[in-house]
Design a protein around this motif. Structure first.
Motif, mmCIF file in Angstrom:
data_model
loop_
_atom_site.group_PDB
_atom_site.id
_atom_site.type_symbol
_atom_site.label_atom_id
_atom_site.label_comp_id
_atom_site.label_asym_id
_atom_site.label_seq_id
_atom_site.Cartn_x
_atom_site.Cartn_y
_atom_site.Cartn_z
ATOM 1 N N ARG A 54 2.024 -7.167 -10.756
ATOM 2 C CA ARG A 54 1.444 -8.246 -9.959
ATOM 3 C C ARG A 54 0.617 -7.685 -8.802
ATOM 4 N N GLU A 55 1.115 -6.584 -8.214
ATOM 5 C CA GLU A 55 0.441 -5.998 -7.068
ATOM 6 C C GLU A 55 -0.852 -5.288 -7.450
ATOM 7 N N GLU A 111 -3.311 -6.175 -9.279
ATOM 8 C CA GLU A 111 -4.475 -7.050 -9.164
ATOM 9 C C GLU A 111 -4.952 -7.141 -7.718
ATOM 10 N N THR A 112 -4.020 -7.053 -6.771
ATOM 11 C CA THR A 112 -4.405 -7.033 -5.358
ATOM 12 C C THR A 112 -4.870 -5.646 -4.941
ATOM 13 N N MET A 113 -4.186 -4.617 -5.417
ATOM 14 C CA MET A 113 -4.529 -3.244 -5.034
ATOM 15 C C MET A 113 -5.936 -2.869 -5.461
ATOM 16 N N ARG A 151 -8.511 -4.567 -5.389
ATOM 17 C CA ARG A 151 -9.521 -5.158 -4.521
ATOM 18 C C ARG A 151 -9.842 -4.267 -3.330
ATOM 19 N N ALA A 192 -7.560 -6.624 2.347
ATOM 20 C CA ALA A 192 -7.206 -7.042 0.987
ATOM 21 C C ALA A 192 -5.746 -7.471 0.885
ATOM 22 N N GLU A 193 -5.045 -7.519 2.023
ATOM 23 C CA GLU A 193 -3.637 -7.924 2.089
ATOM 24 C C GLU A 193 -2.744 -6.966 1.310
ATOM 25 N N VAL A 194 -3.079 -5.676 1.393
ATOM 26 C CA VAL A 194 -2.264 -4.628 0.786
ATOM 27 C C VAL A 194 -1.606 -3.824 1.899
ATOM 28 N N GLY A 209 -0.040 0.887 -1.556
ATOM 29 C CA GLY A 209 0.560 -0.251 -2.249
ATOM 30 C C GLY A 209 1.681 0.085 -3.199
ATOM 31 N N ILE A 240 -13.776 -5.170 0.687
ATOM 32 C CA ILE A 240 -13.037 -5.878 -0.358
ATOM 33 C C ILE A 240 -13.876 -5.903 -1.630
ATOM 34 N N HIS A 249 -14.772 -7.547 -4.939
ATOM 35 C CA HIS A 249 -14.642 -8.877 -5.543
ATOM 36 C C HIS A 249 -14.564 -8.709 -7.057
#
Length: 408
Positions: free
Chosen positions: A54-55, A57-59, A61, A119-121, A144, A259, A261
């Motif tokens: 799940r992480e 996909e955020t990492m 970015r 990116a909220e990591v 992350g 970031i 995209h």
């Protein structure tokens, strides 16, 4: 002998950490990447892998010149792995300290911190060993991963989530931790680079952890322009620490959004190469999809063709210079040089004509153009420049070519 993992060819082992082994590898395009193969005890933790998936996909970015971007991930099968940009250099923990260009290091680390937090990591394990130094510039790796794999089962299996002396007090005490914990680790890492000492001393992990919670850091020797910022970053109270954006402002780092995209890839979508338009899509390998990727052999063939064309152009320019310089005083020498070059290139074209290379048509065209170009350039140069000037140009080109070959 190299080993294959999915579409990657593992070349050599770079090192090992709490979560996996890192290998230098070639991707399907023949480019170097870093592949982190998770340890068996980590791979056996289904919950941790699900959280990491799940992480990812955020990492992915997170981008920018001071972070090693996540390029790919495959978290299924017997050997789950992550793929990141390969950073050539040495970790901060292995370079001489105090660091000479401390402002460059501080600015780069602040930029990396901002890129992750935008990116909220949360890195959760920022320390000198996770900062690669390449030509004086810092690049943060492994962001992350510690945060995603911080579960009881993984920790109990032997993976150390974080390093005492660089972990924030709230992490050591088991309290909830956010971006402020990374700011603490940033301060501790920069303090080590500035003073050449561990900010909370050395010794058993329990003793270091006690000092982190109950004692101020050792910042003796830190420059005056940096010491106040380090004290704020290393504050025991998370609320008293500055944000990544405030740190960048204090250090004069221009805030640029890094970031990436990226559009989520639909399940079952075909794998696309990183040179495609959607360069940043996570490229997860699945069995049976190798045919969609170039083989390493094809990538090497493309590289050899590029090198051959550059050599063809360089040698053509040099021969035309020599022939032009010799055309007036020694026309026979000029004719010999052009004839020898033409013969060599046409021989190469003949080999290409009967080869099975997919580049043979382009190779033939390049050979013909190079011969015509060398002859035309020879006559053009001899018309507009004197023999002495052309001889000087040729001598300079020869020296530059020799230096280039020796340096390569």
């Amino acid at each position: 002998m190299s080993e294959r993992l999915g579409p990657y060819e593992l070349l050599s082992r770079l090192g090992s950490g709490g979560f996996g082994e890192v290998h230098l590898a070639l991707d399907a395009e023949g480019r170097t990447v870093a592949v982190k193969v998770l340890h068996p005890h980590v791979a056996a933790d289904g919950g941790a892998l699900a959280r990491l998936a799940r992480e990812v996909e955020t990492m992915r970015r997170v981008g920018g010149p001071h972070v090693a971007e996540v390029l790919d991930a495959s978290l299924e099968g017997a050997r789950p792995y992550l793929v990141t940009r390969y950073v050539q250099g040495r970790p901060l923990s292995a370079v001489p300290v105090p660091v000479a260009d401390l402002r460059l290091l501080a600015g780069g680390l602040a930029d990396a911190l901002l890129a992750m937090h935008e990116a909220e990591v949360i890195h959760r394990d920022l320390k000198p060993a996770n900062v690669m130094m390449t030509e004086g510039e810092p690049v943060v790796i492994d962001f992350g991963i510690a945060s995603a794999l911080d579960t009881l089962s993984v920790t109990a299996s032997g993976a150390v989530v974080g390093t005492p002396g660089y972990l924030a007090p709230e992490v050591l005490e088991g309290r909830s931790a956010g971006a402020e914990a990374d700011v603490f680790s940033f301060g501790a890492t920069l303090a080590y680079a500035a003073t050449g000492r561990q900010p909370y001393g050395q010794g058993p992990a329990s003793a270091i952890a006690y000092r982190v919670v109950h004692h101020p850091p050792d910042l003796e020797g830190a420059p005056e322009w940096l010491a106040p910022l380090l004290r704020e970053c290393l504050a025991t109270d998370p609320a008293a620490r500055p944000t990544a954006a405030q740190i960048c402002a204090r250090l004069g780092v221009e805030p640029v959004s890094h970031i990436r995209h990226v559009a989520p890839r639909a399940s079952g979508a075909p794998v696309r190469s990183p040179s495609a338009t959607d360069d940043l899509s996570t490229r997860e390998w699945r069995p049976g999809q190798e045919r969609h990727r170039r083989s390493v052999e094809e990538s090497r063939a493309r590289h050899r063709e590029r090198v051959r064309r550059r050599w063809l152009i360089g040698s053509g320019l040099f021969v035309s210079l020599l022939a032009a310089a010799a055309r007036q005083p020694l026309p026979e020498v000029a004719l010999f040089l052009l004839a020898a070059y033409t013969l060599g290139v046409m021989s190469d074209a003949g080999v290409a004509l009967f080869s099975r290379s997919p580049f043979r048509r382009g190779r033939l065209v390049a050979d013909l153009i190079s011969v015509a170009g060398a002859v035309g350039l020879c006559f053009g140069l001899s018309t507009f420049f004197s023999t002495f000037t052309l001889a000087l140009f040729a001598g300079t080109a020869l020296v530059v070519g020799i230096v280039f070959l020796l340096s390569a």
